[in-house]
Enzyme design. Sequence first.
Site, PDB file in Angstrom:
ATOM      1  N   SER A   1      56.794  26.200  13.619  1.00 17.26           N
ATOM      2  CA  SER A   1      57.850  27.160  13.286  1.00 17.26           C
ATOM      3  C   SER A   1      57.956  28.312  14.267  1.00 17.26           C
ATOM      4  CB  SER A   1      57.593  27.733  11.888  1.00 17.26           C
ATOM      5  OG  SER A   1      56.439  28.548  11.904  1.00 17.26           O
TER       6      SER A   1
ATOM      7  N   ILE B   1      52.475  32.305  13.112  1.00 10.41           N
ATOM      8  CA  ILE B   1      51.051  32.227  13.445  1.00 10.41           C
ATOM      9  C   ILE B   1      50.330  31.123  12.686  1.00 10.41           C
ATOM     10  CG2 ILE B   1      50.101  33.830  11.740  1.00 10.41           C
ATOM     11  CD1 ILE B   1      48.581  35.078  14.235  1.00 10.41           C
ATOM     12  N   ASP B   2      50.812  30.750  11.490  1.00  7.87           N
ATOM     13  CA  ASP B   2      50.123  29.712  10.720  1.00  7.87           C
ATOM     14  C   ASP B   2      50.263  28.333  11.379  1.00  7.87           C
ATOM     15  OD1 ASP B   2      49.191  31.463   8.776  1.00  7.87           O
ATOM     16  OD2 ASP B   2      51.017  31.303   7.596  1.00  7.87           O
ATOM     17  N   SER B   3      51.477  27.940  11.699  1.00  9.86           N
ATOM     18  CA  SER B   3      51.653  26.645  12.357  1.00  9.86           C
ATOM     19  C   SER B   3      51.075  26.692  13.773  1.00  9.86           C
ATOM     20  CB  SER B   3      53.136  26.252  12.400  1.00  9.86           C
ATOM     21  OG  SER B   3      53.896  27.169  13.157  1.00  9.86           O
TER      22      SER B   3
ATOM     23  N   CYS C   1      18.404  19.459  -1.460  1.00  8.54           N
ATOM     24  CA  CYS C   1      19.539  20.380  -1.340  1.00  8.54           C
ATOM     25  C   CYS C   1      19.463  21.584  -2.271  1.00  8.54           C
ATOM     26  CB  CYS C   1      20.847  19.615  -1.542  1.00  8.54           C
ATOM     27  SG  CYS C   1      22.292  20.494  -0.903  1.00  8.54           S
TER      28      CYS C   1
ATOM     29  N   LYS D   1      15.975  14.060  -8.276  1.00  8.58           N
ATOM     30  CA  LYS D   1      16.328  15.470  -8.080  1.00  8.58           C
ATOM     31  C   LYS D   1      16.157  16.231  -9.392  1.00  8.58           C
ATOM     32  CE  LYS D   1      20.015  18.270  -5.917  1.00  8.58           C
ATOM     33  NZ  LYS D   1      21.355  18.215  -5.284  1.00  8.58           N
TER      34      LYS D   1
ATOM     35  N   GLU E   1      21.056  13.769   1.874  1.00  8.31           N
ATOM     36  CA  GLU E   1      21.166  13.457   0.454  1.00  8.31           C
ATOM     37  C   GLU E   1      22.127  12.292   0.239  1.00  8.31           C
ATOM     38  OE1 GLU E   1      21.933  15.971  -3.704  1.00  8.31           O
ATOM     39  OE2 GLU E   1      22.448  16.860  -1.769  1.00  8.31           O
TER      40      GLU E   1
END
Length: 714
Positions: free
Chosen positions: A361, A364-366, A175, A114, A45
Amino acid sequence: MSNLITLATCNLNQWALDFEGNRDRILESIKIAKDKGARLRVGPELEITGYGCLDHFLENDVNLHSWEMYAQIIRKPETHGILLDIGMPVVHKNVRYNCRLLSLDGQILFIRPKIWLANDGNYREMRFFTPWMKTGVVEHFVLPPVIQKVTKQQSVPFGDAVIHTLDTCIGTETCEELFTPQSPHIAMSLDGVEIITNSSGSHHELRKLNKRLDLIASATSRCGGVYLYSNQRGCDGDRLYYDGCALIAVNGKVVARGSQFSLKDVEVVTATVDLEEVRSYRASVVSRGLQASLTETRFERIHVPVELAPLSLRFDMKIAPTKINEPFYHTPEEEIALGPACWLWDYVRRCNGSGFFLALSGGIDSCATATITYSMCRIVFKEIQEGNEQVLKDARKVARSAEDWTPSSPEEICNKLLHTSFMGTENSSKETQSRSAELSKRIGSYHVDFKMDKIVASVVSVFEVATGKKPIFKIFGGSQIENLALQNIQARLRMVLAYLFAQLLPWVRGIPNTGGLLVLGSANVDECLRGYLTKYDCSSADINPIGGISKTDLKRFIAYASKEFNMPVLEDFLNATPTAELEPITKDYVQSDEIDMGMTYEELSKFGYLRKVEKCGPYSMFLKLLHEWTPKLSPSQVAEKVKKFFFFYAINRHKQTVLTPSYHAEQYSPDDNRFDLRPFLINPRFPWAARKIDEVVAQCEGKSTGDLNIMSID
């Protein structure tokens, strides 16, 4: 009797407003399709402009440049001899439409606007385009002079029609039209259209691909026919990642499919199909024949005097119909390893960046952010090993390396592109510092480890000198406001230092010609939703690969990566208690994220889904969870959690207006105020809804409503 035709669809890594680059990728896809013997080529598209131009679509320059690029494409002899389906915006009678242009041998056959526009969630197509609401109507479109000179045509058909060749009939939908209840392909198939193309700009979300494939399989299973699905791939310049997965289906079965995640800018998928199978399949369904004979929708046919399935192919023993390709789905953990990684690569190479900086840090996020970046390096290395010259060229450019540099491992790439730092204070533990160092060593990042206590003390000292008052932590007798201020100053100073190090670390390493590193954020979707972050700390970065991913999914990803990437160190992150480490650690106290928030991460994910996807306010959310969470929780406990969530969501809503642009992976992501259109000044107690909740609790627990008060949160 066979009636064989080879068809081509593609994944293209287009970029908003990259007119010449988009043109070149379109040309390459046409060349590959022709080399594979295809007689029809379908692209994504709005492939000439790039799908994600957003308000740039309102600029007349975009329309002009689209026609200029289109003219350059169809005038080339190498694009002739194949039916082309190409997407771009078109202005007809001063109205802007999202269109498909079908051409053959340098002649435009037909322009199809469209009909049904995507206008919810992440999409605002009706801001830029108008839907074509004239079912079955075809008008004359006067071509711009730049095209008239190329095609020698003054006007072409424009509207709701189909292409009819000597041996088959072709229709197009775009789409969103696949996802609508009354999709155009239904009426087209009943009117004898055998090949239907769908050109898409469909973004990736976790666990979403099966919906797309199910719709395509269902469409061709019920209606019969050949369906060609083409999609955008890559980062188009925004939060979304378009995940490709172009495919060709016949009578409910997928016969060819492209990759879902890849760094290849151009991927062409072809299949040889037998049109006689379509005719036989349709004729065998009596109810389909009855509906087709009674249908009132008759499409105008644009006649093209060519054969797409020439007689000569019927007796060529080297050509046979493509066999069924069984569906394959990545697990959510694999999607996290691949989608955000590909998005990061597109972003850094296209912004002329020289790598990333991440505050690592020990949480778990970093850790997940670093692992996703390492996954990016693995994908880049694999592409280079497989001979992808474009990826190697981009890697040398991003790494500011010599033209003869070829990496020998993902870790070598990571060492050049990813810079990590542990910014410790006296509140940090040795365990988090050790985990950060071990992870950095394993993935190969350039790591800096330092303490920032003197800077924190200096800032607090400035306040003390100015006011004569010294704030102290709550655990030592201070108030809640003092405690919060002391935590926030540590967090915000990390942001300041992150940008300092991001600008200067390449200089420290002697890397030439660099303007600095992209700072990576590492706040997950649940913390963003709850507001459990400091404004202008981890919410302030350049981009965030995990900002749309839940904590639960991140944990599963880390467990997957520890084995798949051979990184046992990740198990230590999984087993650690999530903590911000902004308060002093004592014998009796260690700060805990879930205790601070007053709810678990799993509960947050549920709240987020009900709030945004199911459009629940406090009262309707409570009623849903009352049935789902009891008897594990009492009605009053469910009520308390719902009220608490909406309280903190409301008072922290202002933070979401400055969230770092994040990879979009979940529908319930708060994103920013462009895509989550709710006010950021809200009465946090929702008093009327709270009263109604209390009445239900009273009924459930046999209390009078006077015994229950609206929960007060200080």
